[in-house]
Design a protein around this motif. Structure first.
Motif, PDB file in Angstrom:
ATOM      1  N   GLY A 103     -30.821 -21.178 -59.507  1.00 15.58           N
ATOM      2  CA  GLY A 103     -29.790 -20.416 -60.212  1.00 15.58           C
ATOM      3  C   GLY A 103     -29.162 -21.336 -61.238  1.00 15.58           C
ATOM      4  O   GLY A 103     -29.738 -22.367 -61.609  1.00 15.58           O
ATOM      5  N   ARG A 104     -27.968 -21.003 -61.688  1.00 13.42           N
ATOM      6  CA  ARG A 104     -27.312 -21.842 -62.693  1.00 13.42           C
ATOM      7  C   ARG A 104     -25.836 -21.462 -62.802  1.00 13.42           C
ATOM      8  O   ARG A 104     -25.439 -20.339 -62.466  1.00 13.42           O
ATOM      9  CB  ARG A 104     -27.972 -21.694 -64.060  1.00 13.42           C
ATOM     10  N   GLU A 105     -25.047 -22.409 -63.276  1.00  8.68           N
ATOM     11  CA  GLU A 105     -23.670 -22.091 -63.635  1.00  8.68           C
ATOM     12  C   GLU A 105     -23.681 -21.300 -64.934  1.00  8.68           C
ATOM     13  O   GLU A 105     -24.474 -21.583 -65.836  1.00  8.68           O
ATOM     14  CB  GLU A 105     -22.855 -23.372 -63.807  1.00  8.68           C
ATOM     15  N   VAL A 106     -22.803 -20.305 -65.033  1.00 11.55           N
ATOM     16  CA  VAL A 106     -22.757 -19.462 -66.220  1.00 11.55           C
ATOM     17  C   VAL A 106     -21.315 -19.286 -66.688  1.00 11.55           C
ATOM     18  O   VAL A 106     -20.364 -19.629 -65.985  1.00 11.55           O
ATOM     19  CB  VAL A 106     -23.384 -18.073 -65.956  1.00 11.55           C
ATOM     20  N   ARG A 107     -21.194 -18.734 -67.882  1.00 11.70           N
ATOM     21  CA  ARG A 107     -19.890 -18.409 -68.457  1.00 11.70           C
ATOM     22  C   ARG A 107     -19.796 -16.898 -68.622  1.00 11.70           C
ATOM     23  O   ARG A 107     -20.731 -16.269 -69.129  1.00 11.70           O
ATOM     24  CB  ARG A 107     -19.719 -19.101 -69.809  1.00 11.70           C
ATOM     25  N   LEU A 108     -18.684 -16.323 -68.190  1.00 14.40           N
ATOM     26  CA  LEU A 108     -18.492 -14.876 -68.293  1.00 14.40           C
ATOM     27  C   LEU A 108     -17.783 -14.523 -69.598  1.00 14.40           C
ATOM     28  O   LEU A 108     -16.936 -15.281 -70.081  1.00 14.40           O
ATOM     29  CB  LEU A 108     -17.652 -14.371 -67.116  1.00 14.40           C
ATOM     30  N   PRO A 109     -18.109 -13.369 -70.169  1.00 12.99           N
ATOM     31  CA  PRO A 109     -17.433 -12.948 -71.397  1.00 12.99           C
ATOM     32  C   PRO A 109     -16.040 -12.417 -71.090  1.00 12.99           C
ATOM     33  O   PRO A 109     -15.728 -12.049 -69.956  1.00 12.99           O
ATOM     34  CB  PRO A 109     -18.344 -11.834 -71.918  1.00 12.99           C
ATOM     35  N   LYS A 110     -15.197 -12.365 -72.093  1.00 10.50           N
ATOM     36  CA  LYS A 110     -13.893 -11.738 -71.924  1.00 10.50           C
ATOM     37  C   LYS A 110     -14.084 -10.245 -71.640  1.00 10.50           C
ATOM     38  O   LYS A 110     -14.973  -9.601 -72.183  1.00 10.50           O
ATOM     39  CB  LYS A 110     -13.057 -11.913 -73.194  1.00 10.50           C
ATOM     40  N   GLY A 111     -13.244  -9.757 -70.742  1.00 11.21           N
ATOM     41  CA  GLY A 111     -13.338  -8.351 -70.394  1.00 11.21           C
ATOM     42  C   GLY A 111     -14.514  -8.025 -69.492  1.00 11.21           C
ATOM     43  O   GLY A 111     -14.936  -6.866 -69.431  1.00 11.21           O
ATOM     44  N   PHE A 112     -15.037  -9.010 -68.796  1.00  9.26           N
ATOM     45  CA  PHE A 112     -16.194  -8.791 -67.926  1.00  9.26           C
ATOM     46  C   PHE A 112     -15.882  -7.737 -66.863  1.00  9.26           C
ATOM     47  O   PHE A 112     -14.773  -7.685 -66.323  1.00  9.26           O
ATOM     48  CB  PHE A 112     -16.600 -10.109 -67.254  1.00  9.26           C
ATOM     49  N   ASP A 113     -16.865  -6.913 -66.577  1.00  9.97           N
ATOM     50  CA  ASP A 113     -16.727  -5.854 -65.578  1.00  9.97           C
ATOM     51  C   ASP A 113     -17.054  -6.422 -64.195  1.00  9.97           C
ATOM     52  O   ASP A 113     -18.223  -6.590 -63.844  1.00  9.97           O
ATOM     53  CB  ASP A 113     -17.679  -4.704 -65.917  1.00  9.97           C
ATOM     54  N   TYR A 114     -16.010  -6.687 -63.418  1.00 10.26           N
ATOM     55  CA  TYR A 114     -16.203  -7.352 -62.132  1.00 10.26           C
ATOM     56  C   TYR A 114     -16.790  -6.428 -61.067  1.00 10.26           C
ATOM     57  O   TYR A 114     -17.141  -6.895 -59.982  1.00 10.26           O
ATOM     58  CB  TYR A 114     -14.882  -7.945 -61.643  1.00 10.26           C
ATOM     59  N   THR A 115     -16.944  -5.153 -61.363  1.00  7.91           N
ATOM     60  CA  THR A 115     -17.638  -4.289 -60.411  1.00  7.91           C
ATOM     61  C   THR A 115     -19.122  -4.643 -60.336  1.00  7.91           C
ATOM     62  O   THR A 115     -19.829  -4.192 -59.425  1.00  7.91           O
ATOM     63  CB  THR A 115     -17.501  -2.805 -60.810  1.00  7.91           C
ATOM     64  N   LEU A 116     -19.595  -5.470 -61.272  1.00  6.94           N
ATOM     65  CA  LEU A 116     -21.001  -5.890 -61.261  1.00  6.94           C
ATOM     66  C   LEU A 116     -21.275  -7.023 -60.283  1.00  6.94           C
ATOM     67  O   LEU A 116     -22.423  -7.459 -60.150  1.00  6.94           O
ATOM     68  CB  LEU A 116     -21.420  -6.330 -62.670  1.00  6.94           C
ATOM     69  N   LEU A 117     -20.232  -7.479 -59.590  1.00  9.38           N
ATOM     70  CA  LEU A 117     -20.419  -8.608 -58.680  1.00  9.38           C
ATOM     71  C   LEU A 117     -21.436  -8.331 -57.578  1.00  9.38           C
ATOM     72  O   LEU A 117     -22.085  -9.237 -57.075  1.00  9.38           O
ATOM     73  CB  LEU A 117     -19.074  -9.004 -58.046  1.00  9.38           C
ATOM     74  N   ASN A 118     -21.579  -7.113 -57.172  1.00 14.64           N
ATOM     75  CA  ASN A 118     -22.520  -6.773 -56.111  1.00 14.64           C
ATOM     76  C   ASN A 118     -23.922  -6.474 -56.622  1.00 14.64           C
ATOM     77  O   ASN A 118     -24.831  -6.259 -55.828  1.00 14.64           O
ATOM     78  CB  ASN A 118     -22.025  -5.552 -55.315  1.00 14.64           C
ATOM     79  N   GLU A 119     -24.085  -6.452 -57.921  1.00 13.81           N
ATOM     80  CA  GLU A 119     -25.352  -6.009 -58.495  1.00 13.81           C
ATOM     81  C   GLU A 119     -26.372  -7.142 -58.593  1.00 13.81           C
ATOM     82  O   GLU A 119     -26.029  -8.281 -58.891  1.00 13.81           O
ATOM     83  CB  GLU A 119     -25.122  -5.428 -59.897  1.00 13.81           C
TER      84      GLU A 119
END
Length: 404
Positions: free
Chosen positions: A242-258
């Motif tokens: 895997g890897r460390e990543v950067r999230l965009p502003k306004g990220f949709d955190y409901t995608l955490l389970n996806e």
């Protein structure tokens, strides 16, 4: 299909639902101590039925000792939960990185042979080795047979540990291990890579050709055995963890389970931690925020799931993956693990109770913030306009009407 028995690193496996009272621990100690003489008789009879020699029974079973400390450790649960920083910073250290690089150079030809045979890159084998025993610096000092016998005599997991005890006796018989030399963890994990007896019996490899797989004294055997085990767990050759990543502003955190293709995560605005585009690949990945939205973010690939079959903890899998990257030459996290207050199990239990009372089903309150609790917490956070990362921060506690 190979049946995998993921009983190597056992810290995750023995957490109780709630910390038992001292009286309960004392009662368990007294019960097992009283039963132990009869247990030795029972173990001896079973050993005979399973073809273990009378010599091993006399030298390894009859002298077995009850170990009070094993029951105490089995029953105890820390008062406070572990923060990501508290876990990660103690395990991915500068010393462990530099030592891993030193060992990579020292064992490179052999490690490359293992990569060719099993598909596991050298840095990962070293990361597991470093995480499990500090590269063999501490393999445990508990008498394995006594520990297994004590746990086998306890009603809680008697069947499992009786099987592990019998397997350990068979290993001794097969390889000539003296009982006194079989040292390990309080739960029976052994050697450089902390294999339970069942994993030892299935996946240990005699890599140095001396006629026995010795995970205590042979670095070659231990590393080859780890590679063999990871291959059987389903390690994907030529893929990262895997890897460390950067999230965009306004990220949709409901995608955490996806679980989504890497290319889809790029479309959603994620970049590498340094801001570079993610690979346009169809390999599946899942997002992890071990310290909530204020901490580092990680995408875990299929090999991340393989690491979790060794140890189910997300903290462990992230630490192994990042330590492997560091050993291979990568730098530190771009977003350091933030220092956060440790929450008690009682605080988490109160949070779960309040979520349930408000109609956000988190299951039976047990003081452990598992996936059900995090899912209900995310739903609650979203209903209150909070960042729905499933992390119990101060704002979330206040919104629940609780003191953090």
């Amino acid at each position: 299909m190979v049946k995998i028995i993921p009983w190597l690193s056992l810290a995750w496996a023995f957490q109780a639902a709630a910390a038992p009272a001292t009286a309960d621990i004392d009662g368990a100690v007294s019960q097992v101590a009283a039963d132990f003489p009869q247990c030795i008789v029972t173990f001896s009879e079973q050993a005979r039925r399973e073809g273990i020699s009378e010599a091993i029974i006399q030298s390894h079973v009859q002298p077995l000792q009850f170990v009070k400390r094993v029951i105490e450790l089995d029953r105890q649960q820390p008062e406070f939960t572990q923060t990501f920083a508290g876990y990660f910073d103690k395990r991915v250290t500068d010393w462990r990185v530099s030592k891993g690089r030193e060992l990579l150079a020292a064992h490179r030809p052999f490690l490359q042979q293992l990569t060719a045979q099993y598909g596991i890159p050298p840095q990962y084998l070293l990361a597991f080795w470093g995480m499990e025993t500090n590269y063999g610096g501490y393999k445990g000092k508990m008498p394995v047979l006594d520990s297994l016998a004590t746990l086998a005599c306890d009603h809680r997991r008697s069947a499992f540990f009786t099987k592990e005890l019998m397997t350990a006796l068979k290993l001794s018989q097969r390889y000539g291990f003296a009982a006194a030399d079989m040292q390990g963890s309080w739960a029976g994990a052994m050697g450089h890579t902390q294999f339970m007896p069942s994993a030892y019996a299935r996946y240990a490899v005699d890599a140095n050709g001396d006629g026995k797989a010795d995970l205590w004294n042979s670095t070659e055997d231990a590393l080859a055995s780890a590679a063999n085990f990871l291959q059987h767990l389903g390690w994907q050759r030529n893929e990262r963890w895997g890897r460390e990543v950067r999230l965009p502003k306004g990220f949709d955190y409901t995608l955490l389970n996806e679980q989504l293709p890497l290319a889809r995560w790029q479309q959603l605005g994620l970049t590498s931690a340094s801001g570079q585009l993610l690979p346009q690949a169809q390999m599946q990945a899942r997002l992890y925020l071990p310290a909530g939205h204020q901490g580092p973010a990680f995408l875990g690939y299929q090999n991340f799931d393989v690491i979790k079959r060794w140890n189910r903890s997300n903290f462990y899998a992230i630490s192994v993956g990042h330590l492997a990257d560091r050993i291979a030459g990568a730098g530190k996290l771009h977003t350091p693990a933030p220092q956060q207050p440790r929450l008690s199990h009682q605080q988490i239990k109160a949070l779960q109770q309040q979520l349930n009372a408000l109609g956000f089903d988190s299951g039976t309150p047990d003081g452990i913030l598992g996936s059900n609790s995090r899912n209900s917490l995310r739903a609650f956070q979203a209903s209150k306009g909070l960042i729905a990362d499933g992390f119990p921060d101060e704002a979330t506690f206040k919104a629940l009407g609780l003191n953090p």
